[in-house]
Design a protein around this motif. Structure first.
Motif, PDB file in Angstrom:
ATOM      1  N   ALA A  22      -1.841  -6.777 -20.111  1.00 47.50           N
ATOM      2  CA  ALA A  22      -1.959  -6.698 -21.563  1.00 47.50           C
ATOM      3  C   ALA A  22      -2.870  -5.547 -21.973  1.00 47.50           C
ATOM      4  N   ASP A  23      -3.928  -5.298 -21.200  1.00 51.06           N
ATOM      5  CA  ASP A  23      -4.860  -4.211 -21.492  1.00 51.06           C
ATOM      6  C   ASP A  23      -4.238  -2.844 -21.234  1.00 51.06           C
ATOM      7  N   GLU A  24      -3.575  -2.720 -20.099  1.00 52.59           N
ATOM      8  CA  GLU A  24      -3.099  -1.419 -19.646  1.00 52.59           C
ATOM      9  C   GLU A  24      -1.693  -1.083 -20.148  1.00 52.59           C
ATOM     10  N   GLY A  25      -0.901  -2.129 -20.475  1.00 54.92           N
ATOM     11  CA  GLY A  25       0.523  -1.929 -20.683  1.00 54.92           C
ATOM     12  C   GLY A  25       1.244  -2.089 -19.351  1.00 54.92           C
ATOM     13  N   LEU A  26       2.550  -2.197 -19.389  1.00 53.17           N
ATOM     14  CA  LEU A  26       3.297  -2.400 -18.137  1.00 53.17           C
ATOM     15  C   LEU A  26       4.731  -1.915 -18.285  1.00 53.17           C
ATOM     16  N   ARG A  78       0.842  -1.208   0.000  1.00 52.54           N
ATOM     17  CA  ARG A  78       0.000   0.000   0.000  1.00 52.54           C
ATOM     18  C   ARG A  78       0.873   1.253   0.000  1.00 52.54           C
ATOM     19  N   ALA A  79       1.912   1.265   0.819  1.00 54.08           N
ATOM     20  CA  ALA A  79       2.804   2.421   0.876  1.00 54.08           C
ATOM     21  C   ALA A  79       3.522   2.645  -0.447  1.00 54.08           C
ATOM     22  N   LEU A  80       3.919   1.562  -1.116  1.00 53.61           N
ATOM     23  CA  LEU A  80       4.543   1.684  -2.435  1.00 53.61           C
ATOM     24  C   LEU A  80       3.587   2.303  -3.446  1.00 53.61           C
ATOM     25  N   ALA A  81       2.304   1.923  -3.360  1.00 52.89           N
ATOM     26  CA  ALA A  81       1.304   2.471  -4.272  1.00 52.89           C
ATOM     27  C   ALA A  81       1.096   3.964  -4.026  1.00 52.89           C
ATOM     28  N   LEU A  82       0.995   4.366  -2.777  1.00 51.79           N
ATOM     29  CA  LEU A  82       0.793   5.775  -2.456  1.00 51.79           C
ATOM     30  C   LEU A  82       1.976   6.622  -2.917  1.00 51.79           C
ATOM     31  N   GLU A  83       3.183   6.106  -2.736  1.00 50.13           N
ATOM     32  CA  GLU A  83       4.373   6.847  -3.166  1.00 50.13           C
ATOM     33  C   GLU A  83       4.448   6.895  -4.686  1.00 50.13           C
ATOM     34  N   ALA A  84       4.090   5.801  -5.360  1.00 45.64           N
ATOM     35  CA  ALA A  84       4.079   5.786  -6.825  1.00 45.64           C
ATOM     36  C   ALA A  84       3.087   6.804  -7.362  1.00 45.64           C
ATOM     37  N   ASP A  85       1.934   6.892  -6.723  1.00 44.54           N
ATOM     38  CA  ASP A  85       0.928   7.869  -7.122  1.00 44.54           C
ATOM     39  C   ASP A  85       1.460   9.287  -6.946  1.00 44.54           C
ATOM     40  N   ARG A  86       2.136   9.545  -5.845  1.00 47.85           N
ATOM     41  CA  ARG A  86       2.724  10.866  -5.605  1.00 47.85           C
ATOM     42  C   ARG A  86       3.732  11.229  -6.687  1.00 47.85           C
ATOM     43  N   LEU A  87       4.418  10.212  -7.214  1.00 53.84           N
ATOM     44  CA  LEU A  87       5.428  10.439  -8.250  1.00 53.84           C
ATOM     45  C   LEU A  87       4.808  10.544  -9.653  1.00 53.84           C
ATOM     46  N   GLY A  88       3.505  10.346  -9.744  1.00 56.25           N
ATOM     47  CA  GLY A  88       2.834  10.526 -11.017  1.00 56.25           C
ATOM     48  C   GLY A  88       2.691   9.285 -11.864  1.00 56.25           C
ATOM     49  N   HIS A  89       2.817   8.110 -11.266  1.00 61.42           N
ATOM     50  CA  HIS A  89       2.679   6.863 -12.017  1.00 61.42           C
ATOM     51  C   HIS A  89       1.217   6.408 -12.038  1.00 61.42           C
ATOM     52  N   ARG A  90       0.885   5.591 -13.027  1.00 62.31           N
ATOM     53  CA  ARG A  90      -0.430   4.948 -13.109  1.00 62.31           C
ATOM     54  C   ARG A  90      -0.310   3.553 -12.499  1.00 62.31           C
ATOM     55  N   LEU A  91      -1.358   3.124 -11.803  1.00 58.36           N
ATOM     56  CA  LEU A  91      -1.226   1.922 -10.978  1.00 58.36           C
ATOM     57  C   LEU A  91      -2.209   0.817 -11.333  1.00 58.36           C
ATOM     58  N   ILE A  92      -1.697  -0.410 -11.263  1.00 58.18           N
ATOM     59  CA  ILE A  92      -2.516  -1.621 -11.284  1.00 58.18           C
ATOM     60  C   ILE A  92      -2.314  -2.272  -9.916  1.00 58.18           C
ATOM     61  N   LEU A  93      -3.363  -2.291  -9.121  1.00 58.65           N
ATOM     62  CA  LEU A  93      -3.281  -2.790  -7.750  1.00 58.65           C
ATOM     63  C   LEU A  93      -3.788  -4.225  -7.693  1.00 58.65           C
TER      64      LEU A  93
END
Length: 265
Positions: A72-76, A17-32
């Motif tokens: 495959a749908d979103e890219g990675l 969860r913390a990795l996701a929140l930090e990734a979001d702060r950095l402007g990344h798009r997320l697949i959780l």
């Protein structure tokens, strides 16, 4: 580095969860990715951007197929193998089910999920990030099974880095020390007797993302554990003596018995 598509397993709690929140702060798009929808939605609710929620068990073929289809749908661009299990206590108390579940989650799942997502990662010259532990360098008494799984993940990361380099895919191994998460409760009785220092998940995530952004090969905590890892690699007999003395401490032995039963010391 921003605007990357990042897939995180075990994203519903703790370090994930913390990795996701930090990734979001950095402007990344997320697949959780995770097994509990409520936890994933709780993580998504804390994000400024949108995230795709994928309800899947990384230890099953069906679960991994759902994850592969989402990628495959979103890219990675970045796969973060974070989902894991923890086992502690004396080896005498190890149950077959504990062994099977921990190996399936901590070793088999990162290997096969990485295999399944390689086509998506190769298209983007992407990155595999494996969340290990300092226990993957220093085998702690009463954490034998957990240490073994993280040693395996570290070895996988090292070999994979060399194998995938010609294909433009980097591999980063992150090795935090003990972290305050729900899993901590399973070995709380050992924290005091073994003089463990714990980090918050947010600290681990912030530190980890610096290494991920720089596409570093590995990262260890900025603490005494980094020195112990270096000493373990150069003079393992010194670590042997120190941890063998700890393993004989009556308070540690008693705490290990409590850890097996889930009781509080």
């Amino acid at each position: 580095m921003s605007g990357k598509i990042v897939l995180i397993t075990g994203a519903g709690s703790g370090i994930g969860r913390a990795l996701a929140l930090e990734a979001d702060r950095l402007g990344h798009r997320l697949i959780l990715v995770g097994r509990r929808e409520a936890n994933l939605r709780n993580t998504a609710a804390g994000l400024a951007g949108k995230a795709r929620i994928v309800l899947a068990d990384v230890t099953t073929p069906d679960g991994r197929e759902v994850i592969r289809a989402a990628a495959a749908d979103e890219g990675l661009d970045i796969l973060i193998n974070n989902a894991g299990r923890l086992a502690s206590g004396r080896i005498d108390g190890l149950k077959d089910q504990d062994l099977a579940e921990l190996v399936a989650t901590n070793i088999a799942a990162p290997v096969v999920l990485t295999r399944d997502l390689l086509p998506a990662l190769e298209r983007q010259h992407g990155q595999v990030v494996n969340i290990g532990s300092v226990f993957g360098d220093i085998g702690f008494p009463y954490f034998a099974l957990y240490s073994a799984s993280k040693f395996a993940l570290r070895g996988f990361s090292e070999a994979l880095r060399r194998e995938l380099a010609p294909r433009g895919i980097s591999v980063t191994y992150i090795a935090p020390r003990a972290t305050r998460t729900a899993a901590t409760e399973s070995f709380r009785s050992l924290i005091g007797p073994m003089a463990m220092a714990l980090d918050d998940p947010e600290t681990v995530a912030c530190h980890a993302w610096r290494a991920i952004t720089a596409r570093k090969r590995e990262q260890f905590p900025k603490s005494r554990e980094r020195f112990f890892v270096a000493l373990q690699r150069l003079r393992p007999q010194l670590i042997d003596r120190a941890l063998a003395r700890m393993a004989k401490d009556p308070a540690v032995i008693a705490a290990a018995r409590h850890a097996e039963t889930g009781e509080k010391a």
